[in-house]
Write a protein that holds these residues in place. Structure first.
Motif: not given
Length: 183
Positions: A5-18, A20-29
């Motif tokens: 495993f190298t990274m995990i991404g968490i994606r908000s899938l609609d307009l009411d989803s966040y 870490d307060d971001s509507a973009n995908i957040m990627i964590y090593p």
């Protein structure tokens, strides 16, 4: 050799989803904890609304060899299996739908090669088992455990764990004023 495993991404899938307060995908090593034999992240993301989990992982036959795709992936939320993909065969007529299985947008941006651990719209490939299409929703706030298993064709398994904090969507109050400069 067990998958990496190298990274995990968490994606908000609609307009009411966040995430870490971001509507973009957040990627964590992810880093390997040799004591616990698990891949982890030092970050505890806060997720609100409907989210999808993506993971960057690969397999190798030899330590310095070429990188291959992962044979099987499983996503657990608090010990409940919510999604699995098993890459045995795919019909040539449906091979174009692999673009719904992977996140080619991140690949084009050179962010990495990610497997979607949820079913994107239009993805009806017969490779999956899922609860709620693998989409995660949290009715209450609190701490949750994500566990991802990656398996190769020789049944070598790697584990990744991530602690996630579910939050409630922020509610904003509109300020009523006669001055049009304020909203």
């Amino acid at each position: 050799i067990s998958p990496t495993f190298t990274m995990i991404g968490i994606r908000s899938l609609d307009l009411d989803s966040y995430v870490d307060d971001s509507a973009n995908i957040m990627i964590y090593p992810l880093h390997f904890d040799s004591r616990q034999q698990v891949y982890t992240s030092t970050k505890i993301p806060i997720a609100e609304g409907r989210i999808g989990i993506e993971v960057s992982a690969y397999d190798q036959m030899a330590e310095k060899g070429s990188r291959f795709g992962v044979y099987k992936l499983e996503l657990f939320l608090d010990s409940l299996l919510v999604f699995s993909s098993h890459y045995d065969t795919i019909d040539f007529d449906n091979s174009w739908k692999v673009e719904l299985d992977r996140d080619f947008g991140l690949l084009r941006k050179r962010e990495g090669e990610f497997y979607k651990l949820y079913l994107d719209y239009g993805n009806d490939l017969p490779l999956y088992y899922s609860v709620n299409r693998g989409i995660l929703e949290f009715p209450d706030s609190g701490i949750h455990q994500l566990k991802i298993l990656a398996q190769d064709a020789s049944r070598n398994i790697s584990t990744s764990k991530l602690v996630l904090r579910a939050g409630h969507p922020q509610v904003y109050e509109v300020l009523k004023t006669e001055n049009p400069r304020f909203f």
